[in-house]
Design an enzyme around this catalytic site. Structure first.
Site, PDB file in Angstrom:
ATOM      1  N   HIS A   1     -30.303   4.320  -8.937  1.00 13.86           N
ATOM      2  CA  HIS A   1     -31.128   4.835  -9.882  1.00 13.86           C
ATOM      3  C   HIS A   1     -30.425   4.107 -11.342  1.00 13.86           C
ATOM      4  O   HIS A   1     -31.319   3.606 -11.983  1.00 13.86           O
ATOM      5  CB  HIS A   1     -30.612   6.331 -10.353  1.00 13.86           C
ATOM      6  CG  HIS A   1     -31.424   7.377  -9.603  1.00 13.86           C
ATOM      7  ND1 HIS A   1     -32.739   7.221  -9.528  1.00 13.86           N
ATOM      8  CD2 HIS A   1     -31.212   8.527  -8.880  1.00 13.86           C
ATOM      9  CE1 HIS A   1     -33.537   8.206  -9.111  1.00 13.86           C
ATOM     10  NE2 HIS A   1     -32.571   8.885  -8.371  1.00 13.86           N
TER      11      HIS A   1
ATOM     12  N   ARG B   1     -47.001   5.912  -0.368  1.00 12.94           N
ATOM     13  CA  ARG B   1     -46.075   6.223   0.729  1.00 12.94           C
ATOM     14  C   ARG B   1     -45.924   7.675   0.600  1.00 12.94           C
ATOM     15  O   ARG B   1     -45.103   7.998  -0.496  1.00 12.94           O
ATOM     16  CB  ARG B   1     -45.066   5.568   0.901  1.00 12.94           C
ATOM     17  CG  ARG B   1     -45.089   4.093   0.987  1.00 12.94           C
ATOM     18  CD  ARG B   1     -43.679   3.295   1.284  1.00 12.94           C
ATOM     19  NE  ARG B   1     -43.795   1.979   1.996  1.00 12.94           N
ATOM     20  CZ  ARG B   1     -43.404   0.964   1.234  1.00 12.94           C
ATOM     21  NH1 ARG B   1     -43.409   1.073  -0.172  1.00 12.94           N
ATOM     22  NH2 ARG B   1     -43.558  -0.231   1.795  1.00 12.94           N
TER      23      ARG B   1
ATOM     24  N   ARG C   1     -51.661   7.022   1.840  1.00 15.06           N
ATOM     25  CA  ARG C   1     -51.345   6.913   3.313  1.00 15.06           C
ATOM     26  C   ARG C   1     -50.759   8.254   4.040  1.00 15.06           C
ATOM     27  O   ARG C   1     -49.961   8.766   3.410  1.00 15.06           O
ATOM     28  CB  ARG C   1     -50.225   5.550   3.563  1.00 15.06           C
ATOM     29  CG  ARG C   1     -49.984   5.453   5.109  1.00 15.06           C
ATOM     30  CD  ARG C   1     -48.724   4.642   5.280  1.00 15.06           C
ATOM     31  NE  ARG C   1     -47.183   5.008   4.634  1.00 15.06           N
ATOM     32  CZ  ARG C   1     -46.396   4.315   4.798  1.00 15.06           C
ATOM     33  NH1 ARG C   1     -46.424   2.927   5.256  1.00 15.06           N
ATOM     34  NH2 ARG C   1     -45.054   4.688   4.446  1.00 15.06           N
TER      35      ARG C   1
ATOM     36  N   GLU D   1     -50.285  -3.049  11.398  1.00 16.22           N
ATOM     37  CA  GLU D   1     -48.893  -3.386  11.365  1.00 16.22           C
ATOM     38  C   GLU D   1     -48.196  -3.514  12.810  1.00 16.22           C
ATOM     39  O   GLU D   1     -47.308  -3.491  12.908  1.00 16.22           O
ATOM     40  CB  GLU D   1     -48.266  -2.464  10.394  1.00 16.22           C
ATOM     41  CG  GLU D   1     -48.683  -1.122  10.457  1.00 16.22           C
ATOM     42  CD  GLU D   1     -47.689  -0.068   9.286  1.00 16.22           C
ATOM     43  OE1 GLU D   1     -47.113  -0.412   8.722  1.00 16.22           O
ATOM     44  OE2 GLU D   1     -48.181   1.024   9.352  1.00 16.22           O
TER      45      GLU D   1
ATOM     46  N   ASN E   1     -44.512  -5.530   6.529  1.00 19.73           N
ATOM     47  CA  ASN E   1     -43.027  -5.039   6.727  1.00 19.73           C
ATOM     48  C   ASN E   1     -42.918  -4.897   8.095  1.00 19.73           C
ATOM     49  O   ASN E   1     -42.021  -5.312   9.000  1.00 19.73           O
ATOM     50  CB  ASN E   1     -42.391  -4.005   5.984  1.00 19.73           C
ATOM     51  CG  ASN E   1     -42.738  -4.137   4.539  1.00 19.73           C
ATOM     52  OD1 ASN E   1     -42.827  -5.433   4.175  1.00 19.73           O
ATOM     53  ND2 ASN E   1     -42.566  -3.021   3.559  1.00 19.73           N
ATOM     54  N   ASP E   2     -43.746  -4.070   8.782  1.00 18.05           N
ATOM     55  CA  ASP E   2     -43.821  -3.663  10.035  1.00 18.05           C
ATOM     56  C   ASP E   2     -44.183  -4.812  10.861  1.00 18.05           C
ATOM     57  O   ASP E   2     -43.960  -5.054  12.111  1.00 18.05           O
ATOM     58  CB  ASP E   2     -44.371  -2.313  10.490  1.00 18.05           C
ATOM     59  CG  ASP E   2     -43.447  -1.173   9.933  1.00 18.05           C
ATOM     60  OD1 ASP E   2     -42.503  -1.140  10.448  1.00 18.05           O
ATOM     61  OD2 ASP E   2     -43.989  -0.232   9.238  1.00 18.05           O
TER      62      ASP E   2
ATOM     63  N   ARG F   1     -36.206  -4.265  11.090  1.00 13.81           N
ATOM     64  CA  ARG F   1     -36.237  -4.712   9.790  1.00 13.81           C
ATOM     65  C   ARG F   1     -34.853  -4.164   9.034  1.00 13.81           C
ATOM     66  O   ARG F   1     -34.572  -4.686   7.900  1.00 13.81           O
ATOM     67  CB  ARG F   1     -37.543  -4.099   8.896  1.00 13.81           C
ATOM     68  CG  ARG F   1     -37.807  -2.709   9.077  1.00 13.81           C
ATOM     69  CD  ARG F   1     -39.497  -2.435   8.673  1.00 13.81           C
ATOM     70  NE  ARG F   1     -39.489  -1.903   7.529  1.00 13.81           N
ATOM     71  CZ  ARG F   1     -40.468  -1.149   6.938  1.00 13.81           C
ATOM     72  NH1 ARG F   1     -41.367  -1.081   7.611  1.00 13.81           N
ATOM     73  NH2 ARG F   1     -40.475  -0.824   5.679  1.00 13.81           N
TER      74      ARG F   1
ATOM     75  N   CYS G   1     -49.982  -5.194   2.009  1.00 10.79           N
ATOM     76  CA  CYS G   1     -49.221  -4.035   1.250  1.00 10.79           C
ATOM     77  C   CYS G   1     -47.985  -3.864   1.493  1.00 10.79           C
ATOM     78  O   CYS G   1     -46.931  -3.202   0.827  1.00 10.79           O
ATOM     79  CB  CYS G   1     -49.901  -2.599   1.364  1.00 10.79           C
ATOM     80  SG  CYS G   1     -49.807  -1.880   2.985  1.00 10.79           S
TER      81      CYS G   1
HETATM   82  C1  PEP Z   1     -45.537  -1.997   5.896  1.00 14.07           C
HETATM   83  O1  PEP Z   1     -44.831  -1.924   6.978  1.00 14.07           O
HETATM   84  O2  PEP Z   1     -45.460  -3.261   5.277  1.00 14.07           O
HETATM   85  C2  PEP Z   1     -45.757  -1.016   5.152  1.00 14.07           C
HETATM   86  C3  PEP Z   1     -46.208  -1.274   3.923  1.00 14.07           C
HETATM   87  O3  PEP Z   1     -45.243   0.168   5.268  1.00 14.07           O
HETATM   88  P1  PEP Z   1     -43.916   0.605   5.189  1.00 14.07           P
HETATM   89  O4  PEP Z   1     -43.049  -0.157   4.526  1.00 14.07           O
HETATM   90  O5  PEP Z   1     -43.908   1.929   4.664  1.00 14.07           O
HETATM   91  O6  PEP Z   1     -43.660   1.070   6.726  1.00 14.07           O
HETATM   92 MG    MG Z   2     -45.184   0.048   7.797  1.00 15.79          MG
END
Ligand code: PEP
Ligand code: MG
Length: 602
Positions: free
Chosen positions: A204, A311, A347, A446, A469-470, A480, A517
């Site tokens: 924070h 999210r 989502r 993803e 990301n996934d 990750r 995203c």
């Molecule tokens: C992703 O996986 O890129 C994504 C945006 O979802 P999260 O990071 O919430 O898994």
């Molecule tokens: Mg994801």
């Protein structure tokens, strides 16, 4: 301020490194706060039943005083900090949380130990629990638990509260840690920057420093030992560097760097509310990712064209029981209204994986990333899924709401999820609720199997959003959250670029838009490549929006396509990295120098 000179010979040009937490460069005198009146405690055993009863009373009393103290701070909070006042509400909730309150009383009773010691044990247990959480934001919320317990401890031991509100001169505060509550009390015009020994990028304290635009560095070990009050410091919140007592030459270097950065920031700020159009008039959308309703203001402040990813896990994780349909509806409706007429992509729940809610009674398993998460969880726990869908649909009339399913791995999941959605629509119709009958339904791409099936999935969707990301995690088989393989997590891996291209082509062939995203979308280094691959929309952490928009506005689609074509020619990740870095350093030198730091502060 009188400098407290503790050393005979002052170090000069000494460089220390921490984690950059809030961008900016500041030069000024240090003000060191030792170990922040840390409370030192010891263990005592309680011999009699009466002593135990009294000790519990003493603990309850300390909690009551802490509650009063936090409430007083909350009521006296100044305008600049109003948007952070929710932290104090969170602290009031933590005060009565089972983890802290009930556990301390249980320990006093069962172990027959003093309140201070029991509270410290309860905090240790909480630390162990939080440590297991992979999500860095949620993990770092342990800092709030620690801060609240520190306050209770101070009341138990009669210590003085810590106050940054009465500084008389501008300073750079150097301290072991700085809680959000300490931060809300500080005189903003006097604190020019801060350096803490603890904390992370998502604490924070870091988030507040960013929103107050105060340069900050966290996790700079031994800062309070290396620095004395009165030293002149250069605090470079862009790269986490502190220079102690710089000589004139060093000072000059940093003054120039500061000027360049400030010019760049001004320039970037100017473009953040302009449309994301390339030089050759190709329109894109630069959107924000949010996790809480409170972040909508930040998204608006940074010029987001909408919310590309909401999210929704937080409401499920922050409390011990499931949120009700009304709670969810209120939240989604507020976000939709705040962003209207721009859109909000909600989502559905992506619980499981690295985000586990203890009250949902599912063991994470040895490989949670491949376990029961996201759409798989929702299709199994249909009551939870249906409640969320009802809330999203009901909120859809209050703005431009879109719906998106995470972690799709094949057609059957889409069919099943859509069947439930249709069922809910019929139910709402029967009940006479208003909702958008044609709410757009998107799929997150993803999982590699979804990439392979993108042409078929595109027929089932109104849009795609690639969760890099996934996707990177599953495509390259890299956890990750695992620091040992973190270096292999490479967005520019040729396999990743090809996958993005394949999804874009499949989406476009079916006439739907394709967004990215994941974090990759918010790193300005990748903006031209993603544009060139044909990605229509980029959704990111709000702070990255101005820099990314600036690149979009200074690039042409033609050059981006050429850039992406060249990038796709390379067979190894090192080659792609060298190529992209080389071109970007020449084509966007200021972005290359400062842009990534500015974009990744949060
Ligand atoms: C992703 O996986 O890129 C994504 C945006 O979802 P999260 O990071 O919430 O898994
Ligand atoms: Mg994801």
């Amino acid at each position: 301020m009188t400098p407290l000179v503790a050393r005979e010979v002052w170090p000069q040009n000494k460089v220390l490194k921490g984690i950059p937490a809030s961008p900016g460069i500041i030069i000024g005198p240090a003000y060191v706060i030792g170990d922040k009146n840390k409370v030192h405690i010891s263990q005592t055993y309680l011999a009699t039943f009466d002593q135990v009863t009294l000790e519990i009373e003493r603990f309850r009393d300390a909690v009551m005083h802490t509650r009063q103290e936090i409430t007083t701070i909350k009521n006296s909070i100044t305008d600049e900090f109003q948007e952070h006042a929710y932290i104090l509400d969170t602290h009031l909730l933590i005060l009565q949380d089972k983890l802290l309150y009930d556990e301390t009383i249980r320990l006093i009773q069962q172990e027959k130990i003093n309140a201070e010691w029991a509270l410290q044990q309860a905090v240790k247990k909480a630390q162990a629990l939080f440590n297991k959480i992979a999500d860095p934001y949620i993990k770092s919320r342990i800092l709030d638990v620690e801060d609240v317990s520190e306050r209770v401890l101070r009341h138990l031991t009669g210590g003085n509260p810590f106050n940054l509100g009465n500084l008389s001169d501008p300073v750079i505060v150097v301290t072991h840690d700085l809680s959000p509550v300490d931060t809300t009390q500080m005189s903003v015009d006097k604190v020019q920057g801060f350096i803490t020994e603890t904390g992370g990028k998502t604490s924070h304290t870091a988030i507040m420093a960013q929103s107050l635009e105060i340069p900050a560095i966290v996790a700079l070990e031994k800062a309070t030992q290396e620095i004395d009050t009165g030293y002149t410091l250069i605090l470079d919140g862009l790269n986490g560097t502190v220079v102690i007592n710089p000589d004139p030459k060093m000072l000059d270097i940093y003054l120039q760097r500061k000027k360049k950065f400030e010019d760049f920031k001004y320039d970037v700020g100017k473009s953040s509310f302009l449309p994301a159009i390339t030089l050759d008039e190709h329109q894109t959308q630069v959107l924000a990712n949010i996790e809480f309703q409170e972040e909508v203001d930040l998204a608006l402040d940074y010029g987001a064209d909408g919310i590309g990813l909401y999210r929704t896990e937080f409401l499920y994780l922050r409390q011990q029981q499931l949120p009700t349909e009304e709670e969810l509806f209120e939240d989604y409706q507020t976000v939709a209204k705040m962003m209207s007429p721009n859109r909000v992509t909600i989502r559905t729940l992506d619980i499981g994986g690295d985000k586990f809610a203890s009250h949902l009674e599912y063991a994470p398993g040895i490989n949670p990333a491949m376990g029961l998460r996201a759409i798989r969880f929702c299709l199994k726990e249909q009551t939870i899924f249906r409640t969320q869908l009802r809330a999203i649909l009901r909120a859809s009339v209050f703005g431009q709401v879109r719906l998106m399913f995470p972690l799709i791995s094949g057609i059957q999941e889409v069919t099943a999820a859509k069947r439930i959605l249709e069922d809910i629509k019929a139910e709402l119709r029967r009940e006479g609720h208003d909702f958008n009958q044609d709410i757009p339904v998107g799929l997150m791409i993803e999982v590699p199997s979804a990439v392979m099936l993108a042409d078929l999935l595109a027929k089932e969707a109104d849009f795609f959003s690639i969760g890099t990301n996934d996707l990177i995690q599953y495509a390259l088989a890299i956890d990750r959250g695992n620091k040992y393989v973190a270096h292999m997590y490479q967005p520019l891996h040729p396999a990743v670029l090809r996958m993005i291209k394949q999804v874009v082509d499949a989406g476009h062939a079916a006439g739907i838009t394709v967004a990215v995203c994941g974090e990759m979308a918010g790193d300005p280094l990748y903006t031209p490549v993603l544009l060139g691959l044909g990605v229509d929309e980029l959704s990111m952490n709000a702070l990255a929006i101005p820099v990314v928009k600036r690149i979009v506005r200074h690039a042409s689609m033609e050059e981006a396509q050429d850039f992406a074509r060249q990038a796709l020619q390379h067979g190894t990740v090192n080659e792609v990295n060298a190529y992209v870095n080389g071109v970007m350093a020449k084509r966007f030198p200021e972005v290359f120098m400062f842009g990534r730091e500015l974009a990744s502060a949060a």
